[in-house]
Structures are given as C-alpha cells and as structure tokens.
Design a protein around this motif. Structure first.
Motif, PDB file in Angstrom:
ATOM      1  N   UNK B  60       7.205 -77.605 -74.354  1.00 24.58           N
ATOM      2  CA  UNK B  60       8.667 -77.681 -74.469  1.00 24.58           C
ATOM      3  C   UNK B  60       9.218 -76.526 -75.292  1.00 24.58           C
ATOM      4  N   UNK B  61       8.504 -76.192 -76.374  1.00 22.63           N
ATOM      5  CA  UNK B  61       8.971 -75.084 -77.205  1.00 22.63           C
ATOM      6  C   UNK B  61       8.953 -73.784 -76.403  1.00 22.63           C
ATOM      7  N   UNK B  62       7.907 -73.586 -75.610  1.00 21.32           N
ATOM      8  CA  UNK B  62       7.843 -72.371 -74.785  1.00 21.32           C
ATOM      9  C   UNK B  62       8.991 -72.330 -73.773  1.00 21.32           C
ATOM     10  N   UNK B  63       9.266 -73.460 -73.154  1.00 18.68           N
ATOM     11  CA  UNK B  63      10.339 -73.493 -72.155  1.00 18.68           C
ATOM     12  C   UNK B  63      11.681 -73.187 -72.812  1.00 18.68           C
ATOM     13  N   UNK B  64      11.904 -73.733 -74.018  1.00 19.87           N
ATOM     14  CA  UNK B  64      13.177 -73.497 -74.719  1.00 19.87           C
ATOM     15  C   UNK B  64      13.300 -72.026 -75.115  1.00 19.87           C
ATOM     16  N   UNK B  65      12.197 -71.425 -75.545  1.00 16.24           N
ATOM     17  CA  UNK B  65      12.225 -70.006 -75.921  1.00 16.24           C
ATOM     18  C   UNK B  65      12.438 -69.138 -74.687  1.00 16.24           C
ATOM     19  N   UNK B  66      11.740 -69.461 -73.604  1.00 13.77           N
ATOM     20  CA  UNK B  66      11.912 -68.698 -72.359  1.00 13.77           C
ATOM     21  C   UNK B  66      13.369 -68.725 -71.893  1.00 13.77           C
ATOM     22  N   UNK B  67      13.998 -69.891 -72.006  1.00 10.09           N
ATOM     23  CA  UNK B  67      15.363 -70.044 -71.501  1.00 10.09           C
ATOM     24  C   UNK B  67      16.308 -69.038 -72.163  1.00 10.09           C
ATOM     25  N   UNK B  68      16.143 -68.806 -73.458  1.00 18.18           N
ATOM     26  CA  UNK B  68      17.031 -67.846 -74.127  1.00 18.18           C
ATOM     27  C   UNK B  68      16.528 -66.409 -74.001  1.00 18.18           C
TER      28      UNK B  68
END
Lengths: 193, 193
Positions: B60-68
């Motif tokens: 989840x942390x990776x997905x949130x970082x990727x999104x920005x």
C-alpha cells in the motif's frame, strides 16, 4: 553505584534497546541486580522509574547538542557538526525512538520530557540558523524554524533509514544530502524548457 | 471478510498502533474475533502473520508513493506532492515505525520487507531527482541518491517531531523547510564578514 542509580541506568539501557512497551519491571530488576522491594523503595513503579530514566537521557542529549552547537566555526559549520556528530546510529535516538512507543505517547507525564527536548533542540538549531542568515549563510528564502525542523527530522529519519538497511550509510547519505542543500552555492543551470 | 483476512487486517492495525513487541497473539485474536485454532490453521504463528501484514502494508505504501511520484507536474512538483501527500501524521509511518521495533530488526525475515520498501522508495525518489537535475531543477551540487535519502528521512523524522509535540504542525514545518531548500532560488546575499 547505588541501587537507585543501577535501576535508572538499567531502565535507560532497556528503553533504548526495547522501548517502554517492551521493557518489563522484571527485566529492569534483573539487569540492575535489584529486588522488587528496592525498586518500590525508590520509585512508585515502572512509569516513575522510566520518567527518571528519560529525563537523564534527555539531559545527556541536550549536553551533546550544546557541545557542537556552541562549538567553533560559522553557523553552517556548527549545524554541519551537529548533523555529523558521532552517533550510535544503528541504536537509534534514545529520545526520538520513544515517540514510536504507544504507552509513552499516551502518557502526558512520559511524553513531556520527550516533547520538551525536541522543542528545545528545534529552538536551539533555529537560533543558529537565524545567526547564519544574518551572515548571509543558508538560503534567504528559508524560515529558521522550518529549517530547524528539517534538520532535526533528517537526523531522526536518518535513524529509520539506517535501521531499515542495517547500516549507518543511509544516515550519512541523508545528512550529506541536507548539507549539500544548506551549503552556499552557485545558481542552478537554467531550465531547458 | 474471511478469517485469514480479518487476522491480517487486525495485525496490520495493531502493528501500526502498538508495534510488534507490543502486539500479543491474544490481542490479534480478540480484534479479529478469531480463535487460536483458526490462526494456526492459516499461519504458523505471530511472526508469519506479521510478515503477511507487513507485506500488505508495504504494498500500500508503494502504491501511494507511486501515485504521487508518477503524477502530473515537473520532478520538483512530484517530489513536493510526495512530501505533502495526505498522511495520518500522528499515527506515524506504518512501515518506518517498524524499524524501532527490536524484534523486527532482529529478524532478517521481518526486516526484509521493511528494508526492501525503504530501499525501493529511495530509488524511486532518486530517479525523479535525477530527471529534475537534467531539466535544471534541484541544486547542481546534490547527489540524487543522497537527496533522496534526505527526502525520505525528512518524512520519517517528521513523524517523530509530530508525535513528540502531539501535533502534525511539526511534520509540515520540516517539509516546508526542505521544499524551500529544494526550490529554484536566487543566490544568497554575500557574507558581511
């Protein structure tokens, strides 16, 4: 060393290694070589003993920070000395790590010395930054209080990076990155678009 | 939600709130509304369940970082968006906080997903910094890997400052301080001595 001293020092070690939640009164007594009776003779319990331990650790941290921030050199040099001062990086910050301890944060009494120490440190560094700005050091756009928060955060987060990777190199990389940003510099090359 | 799912989600919550050392198998079972038998049917024990929980949180942390970091704007804008992305600041980072957990750091298996995530994040941000430098953004003197370490450390340390003070303001101050340093700028005023 008196029994009260041994209890405080053992608690300091265990708080640093295991945190508050991970430290049992039994473990403190074993490390101090003390009996339960002597603990309750000197302290009302684990929170009281932890408070004495945290206060002493906080005092040491202040003295270590003062030593470099009051040291020789320009404001930039002193901030650099603070960032580079010798640390037991893989153990983490004995004060900062307590913020991740739910029972410390849930207790106004135990959180107080942690908050006071971090607030004091931010103010101390902000004053050095302010002094530097009057000498033309540090970027003119930056706010001393905010820059001080960045400096303290880089150190505290540097411990996280180092412990994640099992090596102090990550701490040093973060510090070097910040020092490059804080250093006097030539203007950036113009954008190509 | 299946029992295995409920066990994983309850473990994630408890790891974030209480850490690994502070989370008992009993607390997990109570929160999940599951029995000991069903836990051992799906998982070999607390470490196995914690590993599943940490891996999911890391994803989840990776997905949130990727999104920005894959978002719109220049490299500077995307780093700024990463630094400013909405966070539950007072809860701390669900991955970073595990580095202060002695039993996570002592276990190569549990530390692995923490290390991988932080290393991945540093590499991801270093690539954006590198892209920005080719466009003339970010100070020419700075090394992308080191600057990425500073960015990640400022976020991780920002949580420490926020939790110490009981307010997200300290996190925001550290981020603003770093953004001021990263922004394109005019040359500093000359030194007066």
């Amino acid at each position: 060393m008196s029994t009260a001293e041994r209890l405080i020092e053992s608690t300091r070690d265990l708080l640093w290694e295991r945190g508050y939640v991970g430290t049992s009164p039994k473990a403190i007594l074993e490390r101090a070589g003390a009996g339960q009776g002597s603990m309750y003779h000197h302290f009302t319990g684990k929170p009281d003993l932890a408070l004495a331990a945290i206060r002493r650790t906080a005092e040491e941290l202040r003295a270590a920070a003062d030593a470099v921030l009051d040291g020789p050199g320009t404001p930039y040099d002193r901030i650099a000395a603070y960032l580079r001062r010798e640390r037991d990086v893989l153990r983490g910050c004995p004060v900062g790590r307590l913020t991740m301890d739910p029972d410390v944060i849930a207790s106004d009494t135990l959180r107080a010395p942690v908050e006071e120490t971090i607030t004091w440190l931010r103010g101390r560094i902000a004053a050095v930054v302010d002094e530097g700005r009057r000498l033309g050091q540090f970027p003119a756009e930056s706010d001393p209080d905010e820059l001080a928060a960045t400096v303290v955060a880089t150190v505290q987060g540097g411990y996280v990076l180092a412990r994640a990777s099992g090596s102090p190199d990550a701490f040093d990389a973060g510090v070097r990155g910040l020092l490059a940003l804080l250093a006097p510099r030539t203007p950036a090359a113009p954008a190509t678009d």
